[in-house]
Design a protein around this motif. Structure first.
Motif, PDB file in Angstrom:
ATOM      1  N   LEU A  47      10.064   1.268   3.228  1.00  0.00           N
ATOM      2  CA  LEU A  47       8.684   1.328   2.744  1.00  0.00           C
ATOM      3  C   LEU A  47       7.789   2.067   3.724  1.00  0.00           C
ATOM      4  CD1 LEU A  47       8.290  -2.278   1.296  1.00  0.00           C
ATOM      5  CD2 LEU A  47       8.382  -0.155  -0.025  1.00  0.00           C
ATOM      6  N   ASP A  48       7.979   1.813   5.000  1.00  0.00           N
ATOM      7  CA  ASP A  48       7.186   2.519   6.007  1.00  0.00           C
ATOM      8  C   ASP A  48       7.406   4.030   5.918  1.00  0.00           C
ATOM      9  OD1 ASP A  48       6.078   0.207   6.998  1.00  0.00           O
ATOM     10  OD2 ASP A  48       7.417   0.066   8.736  1.00  0.00           O
ATOM     11  N   GLU A  49       8.631   4.440   5.651  1.00  0.00           N
ATOM     12  CA  GLU A  49       8.918   5.867   5.504  1.00  0.00           C
ATOM     13  C   GLU A  49       8.241   6.428   4.256  1.00  0.00           C
ATOM     14  OE1 GLU A  49      12.707   8.976   5.134  1.00  0.00           O
ATOM     15  OE2 GLU A  49      13.066   6.857   5.634  1.00  0.00           O
ATOM     16  N   ILE A  50       8.286   5.679   3.165  1.00  0.00           N
ATOM     17  CA  ILE A  50       7.653   6.128   1.924  1.00  0.00           C
ATOM     18  C   ILE A  50       6.151   6.296   2.113  1.00  0.00           C
ATOM     19  CG2 ILE A  50       7.047   5.404  -0.430  1.00  0.00           C
ATOM     20  CD1 ILE A  50       9.835   4.079  -0.581  1.00  0.00           C
ATOM     21  N   PHE A  51       5.523   5.358   2.803  1.00  0.00           N
ATOM     22  CA  PHE A  51       4.069   5.333   2.933  1.00  0.00           C
ATOM     23  C   PHE A  51       3.553   6.089   4.159  1.00  0.00           C
ATOM     24  CE2 PHE A  51       4.592   1.006   0.742  1.00  0.00           C
ATOM     25  CZ  PHE A  51       4.422   1.557  -0.526  1.00  0.00           C
ATOM     26  N   ALA A  52       4.434   6.799   4.843  1.00  0.00           N
ATOM     27  CA  ALA A  52       4.043   7.432   6.103  1.00  0.00           C
ATOM     28  C   ALA A  52       2.900   8.419   5.928  1.00  0.00           C
ATOM     29  CB  ALA A  52       5.250   8.127   6.733  1.00  0.00           C
ATOM     30  N   GLU A  53       2.908   9.184   4.853  1.00  0.00           N
ATOM     31  CA  GLU A  53       1.844  10.162   4.630  1.00  0.00           C
ATOM     32  C   GLU A  53       0.598   9.463   4.094  1.00  0.00           C
ATOM     33  OE1 GLU A  53       0.826  14.216   2.051  1.00  0.00           O
ATOM     34  OE2 GLU A  53       2.818  13.315   1.951  1.00  0.00           O
ATOM     35  N   GLN A  54      -0.534   9.722   4.714  1.00  0.00           N
ATOM     36  CA  GLN A  54      -1.789   9.127   4.279  1.00  0.00           C
ATOM     37  C   GLN A  54      -2.334   9.897   3.089  1.00  0.00           C
ATOM     38  OE1 GLN A  54      -3.229   6.301   5.549  1.00  0.00           O
ATOM     39  NE2 GLN A  54      -4.678   6.459   3.858  1.00  0.00           N
ATOM     40  N   LEU A  55      -2.605   9.202   1.983  1.00  0.00           N
ATOM     41  CA  LEU A  55      -3.173   9.832   0.797  1.00  0.00           C
ATOM     42  C   LEU A  55      -4.617   9.358   0.609  1.00  0.00           C
ATOM     43  CD1 LEU A  55      -0.196   9.516  -1.737  1.00  0.00           C
ATOM     44  CD2 LEU A  55      -0.732  11.405  -0.183  1.00  0.00           C
ATOM     45  N   ASN A  56      -5.374  10.141  -0.123  1.00  0.00           N
ATOM     46  CA  ASN A  56      -6.772   9.812  -0.391  1.00  0.00           C
ATOM     47  C   ASN A  56      -6.837   8.606  -1.343  1.00  0.00           C
ATOM     48  OD1 ASN A  56      -9.460   9.690  -1.276  1.00  0.00           O
ATOM     49  ND2 ASN A  56      -9.720  11.901  -1.086  1.00  0.00           N
ATOM     50  N   GLU A  57      -7.402   7.508  -0.861  1.00  0.00           N
ATOM     51  CA  GLU A  57      -7.416   6.291  -1.668  1.00  0.00           C
ATOM     52  C   GLU A  57      -8.421   6.336  -2.812  1.00  0.00           C
ATOM     53  OE1 GLU A  57      -7.624   2.802   0.711  1.00  0.00           O
ATOM     54  OE2 GLU A  57      -5.569   3.076   1.447  1.00  0.00           O
ATOM     55  N   ASP A  58      -9.241   7.365  -2.863  1.00  0.00           N
ATOM     56  CA  ASP A  58     -10.065   7.549  -4.054  1.00  0.00           C
ATOM     57  C   ASP A  58      -9.182   7.937  -5.242  1.00  0.00           C
ATOM     58  OD1 ASP A  58     -12.399   6.986  -2.710  1.00  0.00           O
ATOM     59  OD2 ASP A  58     -12.836   9.085  -2.257  1.00  0.00           O
ATOM     60  N   PHE A  59      -8.027   8.518  -4.944  1.00  0.00           N
ATOM     61  CA  PHE A  59      -7.121   8.965  -5.996  1.00  0.00           C
ATOM     62  C   PHE A  59      -6.028   7.949  -6.292  1.00  0.00           C
ATOM     63  CE2 PHE A  59      -8.235  13.281  -4.074  1.00  0.00           C
ATOM     64  CZ  PHE A  59      -9.321  13.452  -4.927  1.00  0.00           C
ATOM     65  N   THR A  60      -5.480   7.347  -5.254  1.00  0.00           N
ATOM     66  CA  THR A  60      -4.389   6.394  -5.476  1.00  0.00           C
ATOM     67  C   THR A  60      -4.347   5.337  -4.387  1.00  0.00           C
ATOM     68  OG1 THR A  60      -1.999   6.161  -5.831  1.00  0.00           O
ATOM     69  CG2 THR A  60      -2.689   7.828  -4.258  1.00  0.00           C
ATOM     70  N   GLN A  61      -3.957   4.138  -4.788  1.00  0.00           N
ATOM     71  CA  GLN A  61      -3.693   3.049  -3.858  1.00  0.00           C
ATOM     72  C   GLN A  61      -2.363   2.409  -4.232  1.00  0.00           C
ATOM     73  OE1 GLN A  61      -6.830   0.204  -3.032  1.00  0.00           O
ATOM     74  NE2 GLN A  61      -8.418   1.703  -3.498  1.00  0.00           N
ATOM     75  N   GLU A  62      -1.642   1.911  -3.209  1.00  0.00           N
ATOM     76  CA  GLU A  62      -0.348   1.289  -3.463  1.00  0.00           C
ATOM     77  C   GLU A  62      -0.445  -0.228  -3.452  1.00  0.00           C
ATOM     78  OE1 GLU A  62       0.557   5.342  -2.070  1.00  0.00           O
ATOM     79  OE2 GLU A  62      -0.239   3.735  -0.800  1.00  0.00           O
ATOM     80  N   ALA A  63       0.416  -0.835  -4.263  1.00  0.00           N
ATOM     81  CA  ALA A  63       0.569  -2.283  -4.278  1.00  0.00           C
ATOM     82  C   ALA A  63       2.041  -2.611  -4.088  1.00  0.00           C
ATOM     83  CB  ALA A  63       0.060  -2.873  -5.590  1.00  0.00           C
ATOM     84  N   VAL A  64       2.319  -3.775  -3.535  1.00  0.00           N
ATOM     85  CA  VAL A  64       3.701  -4.243  -3.373  1.00  0.00           C
ATOM     86  C   VAL A  64       3.838  -5.590  -4.079  1.00  0.00           C
ATOM     87  CG1 VAL A  64       4.280  -2.977  -1.283  1.00  0.00           C
ATOM     88  CG2 VAL A  64       3.067  -5.143  -1.084  1.00  0.00           C
ATOM     89  N   GLU A  65       4.948  -5.751  -4.809  1.00  0.00           N
ATOM     90  CA  GLU A  65       5.112  -6.882  -5.725  1.00  0.00           C
ATOM     91  C   GLU A  65       6.341  -7.703  -5.385  1.00  0.00           C
ATOM     92  OE1 GLU A  65       5.792  -7.664 -10.538  1.00  0.00           O
ATOM     93  OE2 GLU A  65       5.500  -5.637  -9.755  1.00  0.00           O
TER      94      GLU A  65
END
Length: 421
Positions: free
Chosen positions: A210-228
């Motif tokens: 998961l850390d590898e997947i989320f390594a790149e910072q994206l603009n949170e105005d466009f997308t945010q991640e959730a974990v379930e």
């Protein structure tokens, strides 16, 4: 056919009655109008998707029943969704899984790109809908021996890490194009059928993946991640890598939304009790509103005690701005459009009932130790004419009232669904 003049008259009476206890029905309706429910696409086709629609469901996913008319193409699914949305008041979102790509190109999950979802974006713009997204970590040959991101096989992990990275770009594309933040929710089915010896190593692998997947910072105005999280699943009855404790810790420490699915806990455990506590520490909450029957069976949401408790917790604790509400159920034994409409309208009804409480007044009485008043009001409110306010809300949104929506679904089934091959 509902009499609109009578509905308006009934609403005016209800409005006065609620005003007597300090509740402004117009303010409640305004808040409800602004609430977007993320309607899940997979109710419409029994979680088959279009990557390999004839493939076997794996990863703890099971849809039972063979009701006629399931969507088998993106065009059919969009047609059915349009019908469902036309019967639901307000403007909402659609929650897509990665397997619902719309393309003639032969492409695998580790190769998907925004271009494979442009038809969905164009359609969402036309319909005035937001789009949420999900990686699909199931029903695929690379779901091996019950594992994806937590697999001890690096080749398997690498495949799914790449898939996760690509879904982030697609969710970002959704947000940019539509102008609404796209929630990208990560759930994996990894686990053991029987008791493992090493419970730590799979969770270490999942954390690192998961850390590898989320390594790149994206603009949170466009997308945010959730974990379930999930308690257990078919084939993972003894141990699930992504437990509630794992994802609560991961979400809080990594600044991700924490997803609570109503069916992913012990049969006697409810998510409504978790919302206020989690809100103190988490960035935000994603809800998957579902109805478990003895296990994570994803039944259609009904107006039961837990649905109302979830809505009350959100409203009473001022969590509307920090909570993303999505649905997650699939029933192939009934009309699939009816399932969408029943589940979504019930979720809205539960929120409306919560909005029609004199919350500030009740909190003050509780603070004063006046538990008699608290009990009297919360019980008497059960008999208040919330239905008249709901019917008025439907009229204001030009959607059917009462059983009228069901008549439209029956007509649609006769004209469209029963004529599908």
């Amino acid at each position: 056919m509902a009499n609109q003049d009578q509905i308006v008259r009934n609403y005016e009476v209800a409005k006065e009655r609620y005003a007597e206890i300090g509740v402004d029905t117009e303010e409640a309706l305004k808040k409800l109008q602004d609430m977007k429910i993320s309607v899940h696409c997979w109710q419409g086709d029994d979680v088959k998707g279009f990557l390999n629609p004839n493939g076997e469901l794996t990863g703890g996913i099971m849809a039972t029943g063979n009701y006629p008319g399931a969507a088998r193409t993106p065009e059919q699914l969009r047609q059915d969704l349009e019908k469902a949305y036309s019967l639901i008041p307000g403007k909402h979102k659609l929650n897509l899984h990665s397997i619902y790509l719309d393309t003639d190109e032969k492409v695998d999950l580790n190769e998907i790109e925004p271009k494979h979802f442009t038809a969905w974006v164009d359609w969402a713009k036309e319909q005035g809908l937001g789009l949420d997204f999900n990686p699909t970590f199931f029903s695929h040959p690379m779901y091996k021996d019950g594992f994806t991101l937590a697999s001890p096989d690096k080749e398997v992990r690498d495949f799914w890490v790449e898939h996760g990275k690509r879904t982030r770009k697609i969710a970002e594309y959704f947000g940019k194009e539509i102008g609404q933040t796209s929630i990208n929710n990560f759930w994996i089915p990894d686990g053991f059928k029987d008791n493992p010896v090493d419970t730590l190593a799979p969770r270490q692998r999942l954390m690192e993946a998961l850390d590898e997947i989320f390594a790149e910072q994206l603009n949170e105005d466009f997308t945010q991640e959730a974990v379930e999280s999930k308690l257990f699943g078919i084939g993972a009855e003894a141990y699930t890598v992504g437990s509630h404790e794992f994802y609560m810790g991961y979400g809080i420490s990594r600044n991700k939304l924490v997803c609570l699915d109503a069916g992913h806990f012990h049969p006697t455990e409810v998510i409504s009790n978790k919302l206020s506590a989690l809100s103190l520490f988490s960035k935000g909450i994603l809800l998957h509103v579902s109805r478990p029957v003895r296990w994570d069976s994803d039944h259609v949401v009904i107006m039961d005690d837990e649905l109302q408790a979830i809505a009350r917790e959100i409203v009473r604790n001022n969590l509307l701005e920090r909570t993303n509400i999505g649905l997650d159920f699939f029933d192939a034994t009934i009309n699939r459009i009816a399932a969408w409409v029943i589940g979504t309208r019930n979720t809205q009804k539960a929120l409306l009932r919560a909005l029609l409480e004199p919350t500030a007044f009740l909190k003050q009485k509780e603070l004063e130790g006046d538990f008699t008043t608290r009990l009297a009001y919360t019980e008497e409110l059960k008999d208040f004419p919330f239905g008249d306010v709901w019917n008025y809300f439907c009229v204001k949104n030009n959607v059917p009232v009462g059983f009228d929506w069901f008549k439209e679904v029956q007509h649609y089934e006769k004209e469209i669904l029963l004529n599908r091959a």
